[in-house]
Design a protein around this motif. Sequence first.
Motif, PDB file in Angstrom:
ATOM      1  N   HIS A 290       0.599  -1.244   0.019  1.00 51.95           N
ATOM      2  CA  HIS A 290      -0.049   0.109  -0.163  1.00 51.95           C
ATOM      3  C   HIS A 290       0.864   1.345  -0.058  1.00 51.95           C
ATOM      4  N   LEU A 291       1.849   1.416   0.831  1.00 52.01           N
ATOM      5  CA  LEU A 291       2.655   2.586   0.983  1.00 52.01           C
ATOM      6  C   LEU A 291       3.252   2.937  -0.155  1.00 52.01           C
ATOM      7  N   ALA A 292       3.241   4.376  -0.329  1.00 55.59           N
ATOM      8  CA  ALA A 292       4.237   4.961  -1.429  1.00 55.59           C
ATOM      9  C   ALA A 292       5.782   4.896  -1.086  1.00 55.59           C
ATOM     10  N   VAL A 293       6.722   4.816  -2.199  1.00 54.38           N
ATOM     11  CA  VAL A 293       8.090   5.023  -2.037  1.00 54.38           C
ATOM     12  C   VAL A 293       8.229   6.507  -2.637  1.00 54.38           C
ATOM     13  N   THR A 294       8.738   7.613  -2.012  1.00 54.36           N
ATOM     14  CA  THR A 294       9.347   8.711  -2.428  1.00 54.36           C
ATOM     15  C   THR A 294      10.954   8.635  -2.600  1.00 54.36           C
ATOM     16  N   VAL A 295      11.299   8.894  -4.126  1.00 58.04           N
ATOM     17  CA  VAL A 295      12.759   8.957  -4.118  1.00 58.04           C
ATOM     18  C   VAL A 295      13.124  10.577  -4.059  1.00 58.04           C
TER      19      VAL A 295
ATOM     20  N   ILE B 208      12.207   3.742 -13.926  1.00 61.51           N
ATOM     21  CA  ILE B 208      10.883   4.056 -13.293  1.00 61.51           C
ATOM     22  C   ILE B 208       9.600   3.480 -13.705  1.00 61.51           C
ATOM     23  N   ALA B 209       9.526   3.369 -15.013  1.00 69.93           N
ATOM     24  CA  ALA B 209       8.540   2.611 -15.769  1.00 69.93           C
ATOM     25  C   ALA B 209       8.203   1.357 -15.222  1.00 69.93           C
ATOM     26  N   VAL B 210       9.397   0.611 -15.077  1.00 76.24           N
ATOM     27  CA  VAL B 210       9.162  -0.717 -14.533  1.00 76.24           C
ATOM     28  C   VAL B 210       8.805  -0.786 -13.012  1.00 76.24           C
ATOM     29  N   LEU B 211       9.462   0.139 -12.279  1.00 78.89           N
ATOM     30  CA  LEU B 211       8.862   0.184 -10.672  1.00 78.89           C
ATOM     31  C   LEU B 211       7.472   0.699 -10.830  1.00 78.89           C
ATOM     32  N   ASP B 212       7.008   1.469 -11.643  1.00 73.40           N
ATOM     33  CA  ASP B 212       5.746   2.187 -11.520  1.00 73.40           C
ATOM     34  C   ASP B 212       4.617   0.868 -11.998  1.00 73.40           C
ATOM     35  N   LEU B 213       5.128  -0.190 -12.905  1.00 70.27           N
ATOM     36  CA  LEU B 213       4.290  -1.099 -13.123  1.00 70.27           C
ATOM     37  C   LEU B 213       4.203  -2.243 -12.083  1.00 70.27           C
ATOM     38  N   LEU B 214       5.305  -2.348 -11.637  1.00 74.42           N
ATOM     39  CA  LEU B 214       5.583  -3.290 -10.264  1.00 74.42           C
ATOM     40  C   LEU B 214       4.685  -3.048  -9.156  1.00 74.42           C
ATOM     41  N   SER B 215       4.581  -1.811  -8.810  1.00 71.63           N
ATOM     42  CA  SER B 215       4.018  -0.980  -7.520  1.00 71.63           C
ATOM     43  C   SER B 215       2.766  -0.659  -7.806  1.00 71.63           C
ATOM     44  N   GLY B 216       2.203  -0.625  -8.861  1.00 69.99           N
ATOM     45  CA  GLY B 216       0.814  -0.370  -9.151  1.00 69.99           C
ATOM     46  C   GLY B 216       0.805   1.267  -9.023  1.00 69.99           C
ATOM     47  N   GLY B 217       1.882   1.992  -9.416  1.00 63.64           N
ATOM     48  CA  GLY B 217       1.798   3.372  -9.209  1.00 63.64           C
ATOM     49  C   GLY B 217       2.194   4.037  -8.132  1.00 63.64           C
ATOM     50  N   ARG B 218       2.806   3.325  -7.332  1.00 61.76           N
ATOM     51  CA  ARG B 218       3.280   3.854  -6.005  1.00 61.76           C
ATOM     52  C   ARG B 218       4.646   4.564  -5.727  1.00 61.76           C
ATOM     53  N   LEU B 219       5.366   4.694  -6.880  1.00 60.95           N
ATOM     54  CA  LEU B 219       6.598   5.461  -6.802  1.00 60.95           C
ATOM     55  C   LEU B 219       6.410   6.979  -7.030  1.00 60.95           C
ATOM     56  N   VAL B 220       6.994   7.726  -6.299  1.00 64.36           N
ATOM     57  CA  VAL B 220       7.063   9.351  -6.303  1.00 64.36           C
ATOM     58  C   VAL B 220       8.664   9.565  -6.498  1.00 64.36           C
ATOM     59  N   THR B 221       8.823  10.251  -7.770  1.00 67.03           N
ATOM     60  CA  THR B 221      10.145  10.549  -7.955  1.00 67.03           C
ATOM     61  C   THR B 221      10.138  12.071  -8.065  1.00 67.03           C
ATOM     62  N   VAL B 222      11.352  12.605  -7.088  1.00 68.78           N
ATOM     63  CA  VAL B 222      11.692  13.966  -7.116  1.00 68.78           C
ATOM     64  C   VAL B 222      13.100  14.014  -7.840  1.00 68.78           C
ATOM     65  N   ALA B 223      12.952  14.786  -8.776  1.00 66.23           N
ATOM     66  CA  ALA B 223      14.414  14.973  -9.576  1.00 66.23           C
ATOM     67  C   ALA B 223      15.209  16.197  -9.181  1.00 66.23           C
ATOM     68  N   GLY B 224      16.287  16.230  -8.855  1.00 72.62           N
ATOM     69  CA  GLY B 224      17.015  17.393  -8.296  1.00 72.62           C
ATOM     70  C   GLY B 224      18.519  17.154  -8.947  1.00 72.62           C
ATOM     71  N   ILE B 225      19.184  18.221  -8.984  1.00 72.34           N
ATOM     72  CA  ILE B 225      20.824  18.382  -9.432  1.00 72.34           C
ATOM     73  C   ILE B 225      21.685  18.092  -8.591  1.00 72.34           C
ATOM     74  N   GLY B 226      21.265  18.059  -7.358  1.00 74.25           N
ATOM     75  CA  GLY B 226      22.393  17.614  -6.135  1.00 74.25           C
ATOM     76  C   GLY B 226      23.275  18.985  -5.819  1.00 74.25           C
ATOM     77  N   TYR B 227      23.981  18.783  -4.742  1.00 74.42           N
ATOM     78  CA  TYR B 227      24.632  19.919  -4.622  1.00 74.42           C
ATOM     79  C   TYR B 227      26.173  19.405  -4.237  1.00 74.42           C
ATOM     80  N   ARG B 228      26.618  18.506  -4.545  1.00 77.37           N
ATOM     81  CA  ARG B 228      28.095  17.821  -4.203  1.00 77.37           C
ATOM     82  C   ARG B 228      28.845  17.539  -5.501  1.00 77.37           C
ATOM     83  N   PRO B 229      29.808  18.853  -5.913  1.00 79.01           N
ATOM     84  CA  PRO B 229      30.514  18.419  -7.185  1.00 79.01           C
ATOM     85  C   PRO B 229      31.464  17.260  -7.161  1.00 79.01           C
TER      86      PRO B 229
END
Length: 323
Positions: A71-76, A93-114
């Motif tokens: 049931h729970l979502a996973v947020t990256v 991400i597509a495979v995980l979306d299918l595997l989980s039934g849409g429970r993946l939330v992806t936050v895309a950042g650019i990071g801060y560590r050179p």
Amino acid sequence: MPVTVVRFNLVEPDATPASLGARYRAALEMAAYADERGITTVQTEEHHGVANNWLPSPFAFAGAVFGATRHLAVTVSAVIGPLHDPLRLAEDIAVLDLLSGGRLVTVAGIGYRPEEYAQFAVEWRRRGKLQDEVLETLLKAWTGEEFTYRGRRVRVTPRPCSDPHPLLLVGGSSKAAARRAARLGLPLFPSAYLPELEAYYKERLVEYGTGGWTMMPAAETPLLHIAEDPDRAWAHYGEHFLHEARTYASWQTGDITSAVRSAATTVDELRAEGVYRILTPEACLELGLDNLVLHPLAGGMPVEEGWRSLRLFAERVVPALGG
């Protein structure tokens, strides 16, 4: 009903392969336990080459969590977009979306560590342009149709199950991140409580004629640990929170800041700040927060203490939230 989050970054200083493997398996057992008790989200993240063994592969971990839960979502929060091949990222991400039934939330950042960019031979100065390419590629790839990528025709299969695509947010604390999100019609995930950035994002939505929304942390969103005796817990386990706080502090230079901001150099200073809080179940409820983030294995916390915190949270905090 408040959002309830269990955060895992799997840090363990001086770990052996055996001890780190046990920590990973414990995190999966904790996720399954949390799922059974109505906790809404597991949150994880990505960092590379850190001496304390910070989790570098959040999607692999997310897949294991999905296999252990229903049931729970996973947020990256967050994937460092420019460090990934855009087509492979779209597939994963597509495979995980299918595997989980849409429970993946992806936050895309650019990071801060050179140094993370250097490890993967990715140019730090090009991170903004690379992030644009990553996000644009993901949105095209998830249609399942052919498109032009770096001068050639490509197609990504399978298509994800979520419509129109898996939940994808643009993370960051800069105006550039807000513009990027607005231009692409993607939600914005500020790394801290930044109402002025939310206002700027809304202006850009109007400018670009797109739609979107903001998922922003509240002004007060402490990282929580639950204990019957907070004084004892600070005395025995405060060094684990301090280790994480000092790690974050070591990464902040100039205009580069992480989501966790602490200037503490001692456990007592850290306790006084309130960024990390050890609370009884009753004190946790009295906070009245809309977003409760439990951090049971922070900074190499002993697994048995992490379980004590999670059980108190699940048995004495979560059931009282709906009342």
